[in-house]
Motif scaffolding. Structure first.
Motif, short mmCIF file in Angstrom:
data_model
loop_
_atom_site.label_atom_id
_atom_site.label_comp_id
_atom_site.label_asym_id
_atom_site.label_seq_id
_atom_site.Cartn_x
_atom_site.Cartn_y
_atom_site.Cartn_z
N GLU A 116 28.76 -17.58 25.67
CA GLU A 116 27.56 -18.39 25.50
C GLU A 116 26.55 -18.11 26.60
OE1 GLU A 116 28.52 -22.53 25.20
OE2 GLU A 116 30.31 -22.15 23.99
N LYS A 155 24.81 -14.90 25.84
CA LYS A 155 23.82 -15.08 24.76
C LYS A 155 22.56 -15.74 25.29
CE LYS A 155 24.48 -18.38 21.79
NZ LYS A 155 25.05 -19.20 20.67
N LYS A 169 20.48 -13.26 27.31
CA LYS A 169 19.73 -12.38 26.41
C LYS A 169 18.52 -13.11 25.82
CE LYS A 169 21.16 -8.83 24.71
NZ LYS A 169 21.00 -7.37 25.00
N GLN A 170 18.71 -14.38 25.46
CA GLN A 170 17.61 -15.20 24.93
C GLN A 170 16.48 -15.30 25.96
OE1 GLN A 170 18.77 -19.24 24.12
NE2 GLN A 170 16.68 -19.94 23.75
#
Length: 355
Positions: free
Chosen positions: A256, A259, A262-263
């Motif tokens: 998580e 992720k 990256k966001q």
């Protein structure tokens, strides 16, 4: 409330950790009698595929112990020139152990320059040169933006070193992030090396502590050195209890954090004032720079001003050198926090008045 992206060391223990700490069965660990410490050490050894493990107060102490065990006075410790051991651990090998600390260039992916490494793997044949005793590698690599070394890269370094009778240690403060990013068990990354340190207190979210793993003889010596450095604690099972939860419950959720990182990178890539490559984001660390309208790096003073303004807009980040900025995602940071952080950064960019 600020969104704190300065480091994954700012995490707070999970409710399960707090409960485990309250309920922990305790004893005197210096006598080897703390059952919770013993359980954590057995679990850490099992997860990393090593014979034994030792609980230490910090990652810096774990690395220092490893260098003191592997290297004798007058024998060199080789580390990457961008590594944490070389830059941020107060010169431990030379200060504590009398071992010259010799840097080898890190490539952008965190790998050591193999040609330079070969040249530094000196033996005792030349009386003018201190022989090499230890190679230290870092995985994931902090200053290289959370870059990951895979099994092949680790094996290449280990094979070169071992062929010259030189030991290999991994500063694996975030080794579980590397394992999750690669989709491999952590013991595969640890297998080629002689010792490994990993932190419980970063992405795994325990409040205190790191683990040092290796064979039984290494850990026997490491236990003596820990005592020398003042790291022998008593009823430390109250801390180890959180470490057990970290290994049993907090590893898979690291995906998580990756992720969310990256966001964040993808959101910042929309701003012309920010130089960032989302494709290089491998784990939970993002490093970016600010650019002016001529696409030149901002001065250190303006970069510092931006960080100050970002803080006023509710986003805390850190510097990495004079011009680079580091943001780290972690437990407690969710997708909505990243969205808010991007908004706060946009406002800080406007207030910084980048020309």
């Amino acid at each position: 409330m600020s969104i704190d992206l300065r480091s994954d060391t700012v995490t707070l223990p999970s409710p399960a950790m707090r409960e485990a700490m309250y309920q922990a069965e305790l004893g005197d660990d210096v006598y080897g009698e703390d059952p919770t410490i013993n359980r954590l050490q057995e679990l850490a050894a099992e997860r990393t595929g090593k014979e034994a493990a030792l609980f230490v107060p910090s990652g810096t102490m774990g690395n220092a112990i490893a260098t003191l065990v592997h290297a004798q006075r007058g024998r060199t410790v080789i580390a990457g020139d961008a590594s944490h051991i070389y830059n941020y651990e107060a010169g431990g090998p030379s200060t504590l152990g009398g071992s010259p600390l010799r840097p080898v260039p890190n490539l952008s992916d965190g790998m050591l320059d193999l040609d330079k490494l070969r040249a530094e793997l000196t033996d005792e044949s030349d009386t003018h040169i201190a022989p090499a005793a230890l190679v230290c590698i870092e995985n994931t690599h902090n200053r290289c933006g959370g870059a990951v070394l895979n099994q092949s890269q680790i094996e290449t370094i280990a094979n070169l070193a071992h062929a010259q009778g030189v030991a290999v240690h991994i500063d694996g403060a975030r080794i579980f992030n590397a394992a999750i990013a690669l989709g491999v068990p952590v013991h595969e990354l640890a297998r080629p090396v002689d010792s490994l340190m990993f932190c419980l207190s970063k992405g795994l979210s325990a409040p205190v502590g790191s683990m040092l793993v290796g064979n039984k003889e290494f850990i026997r010596q490491a236990t003596r050195v820990r005592k020398l450095l003042g790291g022998g604690m008593r009823q430390a099972g109250v801390l180890a209890a959180a470490g057990i939860i970290a290994l049993e419950q907090m590893v898979e959720r690291l995906a998580e954090d990756h992720k969310h990182c990256k966001q964040l990178a993808q959101g910042l890539a929309d701003f012309p004032q920010i130089e960032v490559d989302p494709e290089r984001v491998a784990t939970n660390i993002l490093i970016f720079q600010l650019r002016d309208s001529q696409q030149q790096p901002l001065t250190p003073a303006k970069t510092a001003r931006f960080l100050q303004l970002a803080g006023k807009h509710g986003v805390l980040m850190g510097s990495m050198g004079e011009k680079a900025i580091r943001a780290v995602t972690h437990y407690g940071i969710e997708a909505e926090h990243i969205t808010s952080a991007i908004t706060g950064i946009r406002r800080a960019l406007i207030d910084t008045d980048i020309e």
